[in-house]
Design a protein around this motif. Structure first.
Motif, PDB file in Angstrom:
ATOM      1  N   ASP A 124     -56.226  66.348  30.752  1.00 51.51           N
ATOM      2  CA  ASP A 124     -57.055  67.185  31.620  1.00 51.51           C
ATOM      3  C   ASP A 124     -57.049  68.609  31.085  1.00 51.51           C
ATOM      4  O   ASP A 124     -56.022  69.094  30.587  1.00 51.51           O
ATOM      5  CB  ASP A 124     -56.565  67.172  33.068  1.00 51.51           C
ATOM      6  N   CYS A 125     -58.203  69.249  31.182  1.00 51.52           N
ATOM      7  CA  CYS A 125     -58.354  70.614  30.688  1.00 51.52           C
ATOM      8  C   CYS A 125     -58.925  71.513  31.777  1.00 51.52           C
ATOM      9  O   CYS A 125     -59.630  71.055  32.675  1.00 51.52           O
ATOM     10  CB  CYS A 125     -59.307  70.646  29.482  1.00 51.52           C
ATOM     11  N   GLU A 126     -58.628  72.795  31.656  1.00 53.22           N
ATOM     12  CA  GLU A 126     -59.241  73.808  32.514  1.00 53.22           C
ATOM     13  C   GLU A 126     -59.966  74.817  31.631  1.00 53.22           C
ATOM     14  O   GLU A 126     -59.507  75.135  30.531  1.00 53.22           O
ATOM     15  CB  GLU A 126     -58.181  74.517  33.372  1.00 53.22           C
ATOM     16  N   SER A 148     -59.932  76.896  38.435  1.00 55.39           N
ATOM     17  CA  SER A 148     -59.120  76.645  37.241  1.00 55.39           C
ATOM     18  C   SER A 148     -57.652  77.010  37.401  1.00 55.39           C
ATOM     19  O   SER A 148     -56.788  76.475  36.701  1.00 55.39           O
ATOM     20  CB  SER A 148     -59.691  77.426  36.052  1.00 55.39           C
ATOM     21  N   ASP A 164     -63.923  67.504  28.751  1.00 52.90           N
ATOM     22  CA  ASP A 164     -62.673  67.924  28.115  1.00 52.90           C
ATOM     23  C   ASP A 164     -62.777  67.851  26.590  1.00 52.90           C
ATOM     24  O   ASP A 164     -62.366  68.775  25.886  1.00 52.90           O
ATOM     25  CB  ASP A 164     -61.508  67.052  28.599  1.00 52.90           C
ATOM     26  N   PRO A 214     -54.213  70.936  36.485  1.00 52.05           N
ATOM     27  CA  PRO A 214     -54.527  69.913  35.478  1.00 52.05           C
ATOM     28  C   PRO A 214     -53.452  68.834  35.357  1.00 52.05           C
ATOM     29  O   PRO A 214     -53.763  67.693  35.033  1.00 52.05           O
ATOM     30  CB  PRO A 214     -54.672  70.712  34.178  1.00 52.05           C
TER      31      PRO A 214
END
Length: 284
Positions: free
Chosen positions: A77-79, A124, A163, A221
């Motif tokens: 998972d990315c922010e 985020s 992502d 995340p």
């Protein structure tokens, strides 16, 4: 008198003989019942590898993973933060990767290549101090470390396309388990029958009874990656059955295309051979 074409013709027969044998085998198969007619994998592999000159050139779709082979599963998972005018463009700010057991394999903040115009903190959780700390890494270093972990392995996540785009990476579709794209998790929004992805928050509550991303708290995340992983684990058996079906259909399409390409090449070789034989007859 020896024809000037004799030496040229001598270079064709060996490959043409292999091609004709293959073509005759397919002709015999075409006369069989539908249930027994098939492409001979040995002759097909043999001919295509010789004609391509590269034994590894043929593309094979085979995840080859046992459901218990847990070392090859990673949750991602990315922010992102916003850059450019009004922060409309997304830029990778944090990357998290968990292993099958939910243990943190990677958790990196990424140094920005452009001025951040919107930290999107509400969603985020990213603040300015996160991106100027001593532990922040350059984008290229982050990208390379992520690629080393994911290469050849199965990625689990939600909306993985976003992502991977932020990471500027690609990954084979058959090595991705995306909870936003798994059809049983999707829903029809309108009357057109088109399936749409659902929010991870909604899936977590409906399928797992978990509350994530509560109102007023930014996304985490690590939590999102672990939730996607938990969803996959819960439905893994059915999910992998669906993947096996898709892989089977993809292989069938690929093999039909390759067979068509091979038969076209055989016809081309036949044409060349016959043309040169006619020249020999004329010059004799």
């Amino acid at each position: 008198m020896t024809s000037p074409y004799t030496n040229q013709i001598d270079t064709i027969p060996q490959e043409l003989k292999q091609a004709r044998n293959f073509k005759e085998e397919q002709h015999v198969n075409n006369g069989k019942d539908a249930d027994t007619a098939s492409i001979s994998s040995s002759s097909f592999d043999s001919f295509t590898s010789r004609s391509s000159g590269k034994s590894g050139r043929r593309r094979r779709f085979n995840a080859g993973y046992n459901l218990q082979d847990v070392d090859r599963y990673f949750a991602l998972d990315c922010e992102m933060v916003g850059v450019g005018e009004s922060g409309r463009r997304s830029s990778l700010a944090r990357v998290c990767i968990l292993n099958w057991h939910g243990e943190i394999i990677l958790d990196l903040y990424v140094r920005q290549r452009e001025e951040v115009t919107d930290y999107r903190t509400h969603w985020s959780g990213i603040k300015a101090e996160h991106l100027i700390s001593k532990d922040v890494v350059d984008f290229d270093e982050c990208r390379n470390r992520v690629a080393d972990i994911l290469r050849g392995n199965i990625i689990v996540g939600h909306a993985l396309k976003n992502d991977l785009s932020a990471l500027e990476l690609t990954h084979p579709w058959y090595l991705m388990r995306d909870t936003a794209k798994y059809e049983p998790f999707m829903k029809v929004r309108f009357n057109d029958g088109v399936l749409w992805p659902r929010k991870l928050k909604d899936l977590a509550w409906e399928k797992l009874g978990l509350t994530i991303q509560p109102y007023g708290r930014s996304h985490c995340p690590l939590e999102d990656a672990n939730t996607a992983l938990s969803l996959y684990k819960e439905f893994q058996d059915h999910w992998e059955q669906a993947m096996d079906y898709k892989l089977k259909k993809t292989r069938e399409i690929e093999e039909k295309k390759m067979l068509s390409d091979v038969l076209s090449k055989i016809d081309h070789l036949d044409s060349i051979f016959n043309s040169r034989m006619q020249r020999v007859d004329v010059s004799s």
